[in-house]
Write a protein that holds these residues in place. Structure first.
Motif, short mmCIF file in Angstrom:
data_model
loop_
_atom_site.label_atom_id
_atom_site.label_comp_id
_atom_site.label_asym_id
_atom_site.label_seq_id
_atom_site.Cartn_x
_atom_site.Cartn_y
_atom_site.Cartn_z
N GLU A 38 0.39 -1.29 0.22
CA GLU A 38 0.05 0.23 -0.38
C GLU A 38 0.59 1.58 0.00
O GLU A 38 1.56 1.79 1.07
CB GLU A 38 -0.62 0.50 1.05
N TYR A 88 -4.15 6.58 -2.46
CA TYR A 88 -4.85 6.26 -3.83
C TYR A 88 -4.00 4.92 -4.59
O TYR A 88 -4.46 4.49 -5.24
CB TYR A 88 -4.56 7.51 -4.28
N GLU A 89 -2.81 4.44 -3.50
CA GLU A 89 -2.30 3.70 -4.70
C GLU A 89 -1.81 2.20 -4.07
O GLU A 89 -1.59 2.63 -2.92
CB GLU A 89 -0.61 3.98 -5.60
N THR A 90 -1.59 1.37 -5.09
CA THR A 90 -1.40 -0.14 -4.20
C THR A 90 -0.20 -0.77 -5.75
O THR A 90 -0.95 -0.34 -6.66
CB THR A 90 -2.33 -0.94 -4.00
N ASN A 123 -7.94 0.79 -6.28
CA ASN A 123 -5.79 1.48 -6.20
C ASN A 123 -4.90 0.56 -6.73
O ASN A 123 -4.07 1.61 -6.50
CB ASN A 123 -6.49 2.06 -5.04
N SER A 132 -2.16 0.62 -9.04
CA SER A 132 -1.04 1.09 -9.32
C SER A 132 -0.53 0.41 -10.33
O SER A 132 -0.04 0.74 -11.65
CB SER A 132 -0.91 2.29 -9.01
#
Length: 368
Positions: free
Chosen positions: A89, A93-95, A133, A135
């Motif tokens: 994580e 907003y991004e994983t 999320n 990415s």
């Protein structure tokens, strides 16, 4: 070396040491150990990594042409045991997902990049349908000979379309036969707090900048230490003023700085060029193996013996000479070798070798 980097390096060394499969009957345990090793590495890289080990099945990805049964690429036969290792994580907003896939073929720096990219992209496309999320993903394709490709793939939103990162750009090839310094440095220094952090860890521009900065620093350090005796003697013979530096016990000559600089630059560029060829497997690793070199070169670590016998003959008499024309110069007085006078593309320094002339030529014979 900081503790994190040292720990990552140790884990990687253990991983590569134990990642050669000699017996297919022990394959399941070997794969399990491989996966567990990578889980340990990613836990060390990021405290936000969560292990969620799960085997994947290609039938869930049949929409992609590279994964269809009967496809000419025989993906299911060549790339087996796909696993999802877990997820980092990066932020709110991004994983980033982590995957490993076994290659039945032996990997090389250039082998199967495109197919591996398509497989990875297909898996990401599918998984992103269920993870808002997500990415991108890191994909580790590995063989049974202690080598793997470590690649970052991520999507780039473009209006209503979905573009993907270039398959040639964000990737490292790692093997037990390499130092893997850049890979370890970049990976261990990555913060893993954003996709941008991860992209930067794969950035060729950043690696290139760091390389040239380090090279520049070494050049200025070497300028105060390196000496090219023949050039200094040439200047002395012309009557130029000289003096002995009692502090460094080395001969310095007025007007020699430019000559020294030019010679050092030539030396650096030749070494870089030769190392590049070595990395491309065009030059045998034995030329850089101290144990082996001690058996073929007299007083290996003394004076200029290694430079003259190996590097100079490699650069001038091998790489600048057609294979069928490679030979030693006729050593002796001017009358003996007047036909070869001034010829730089013949082997020299046979007296620096412990092995016969014929064996020296054979040693260099497989270099293009």
């Amino acid at each position: 070396m900081d503790e994190k980097k040292e720990y990552i390096q140790n884990l990687l060394e253990i991983l590569l040491k134990n990642s050669q499969l000699d017996n297919e009957s022990s394959g399941k345990k070997w794969i399990a150990d491989w996966i567990d090793s990578w889980v340990d590495i990613f836990r060390a890289l990021s405290t936000d990594f969560k292990s969620k080990k799960k085997q994947l099945y290609y039938e869930n990805y049949e929409s992609a042409k590279y994964l269809k049964k009967g496809d000419e690429t025989d993906v299911e036969q060549r790339f087996t045991d796909p696993y999802f290792l877990g997820q980092i994580e990066l932020n709110e907003y991004e994983t980033l997902n982590i995957y490993t896939i076994r290659c039945k073929d032996t990997l090389s720096e250039r082998s199967s990049k495109k197919i591996q990219y398509e497989i990875s992209k297909c898996i990401l496309k599918n998984d992103s349908n269920y993870e808002v999320n997500l990415s991108g993903g890191i994909f580790i394709f590995y063989d049974t000979k202690a080598a793997f490709r470590f690649s970052l793939i991520y999507d780039i939103p473009y209006g209503t379309k979905r573009l993907w990162s270039n398959f040639r750009r964000y990737t490292y090839f790692v093997s037990k036969d390499q130092t893997n310094k850049t890979f370890i440095d970049r990976l261990s220094s990555c913060a893993f707090k954003s996709l941008e952090n991860v992209i930067d860890a794969f950035s060729v521009e950043k690696v290139t900048k760091d390389f040239y900065t380090e090279l520049e620093n070494w050049y200025f350090w070497a300028m105060d230490k390196v000496r090219f005796p023949d050039d200094y003697l040439t200047l002395l013979s012309k009557g130029e003023e000289s003096y002995l530096s009692s502090k460094k016990e080395s001969l310095k000559v007025t007007g020699a700085d430019e000559l020294l600089s030019n010679n050092l630059i030539r030396l650096i560029t030749r070494i870089i060029f030769i190392w590049f060829l070595k990395q491309k497997n065009l030059i045998n690793n034995s030329f850089f193996d101290e144990t082996y070199l001690n058996t073929i070169i007299k007083d290996f670590k003394k004076g200029n013996n290694y430079y003259n016998a190996i590097l100079q003959n490699l650069f001038f008499a091998t790489l600048n000479q057609h294979i069928k024309n490679r030979a030693f110069i006729d050593e002796g007085d001017f009358e003996t070798n007047k036909k070869q006078y001034g010829v730089k593309t013949l082997f020299r320094y046979k007296d620096r070798f412990k092995i016969p002339e014929s064996e020296v030529l054979k040693l260099f014979s497989d270099i293009p």
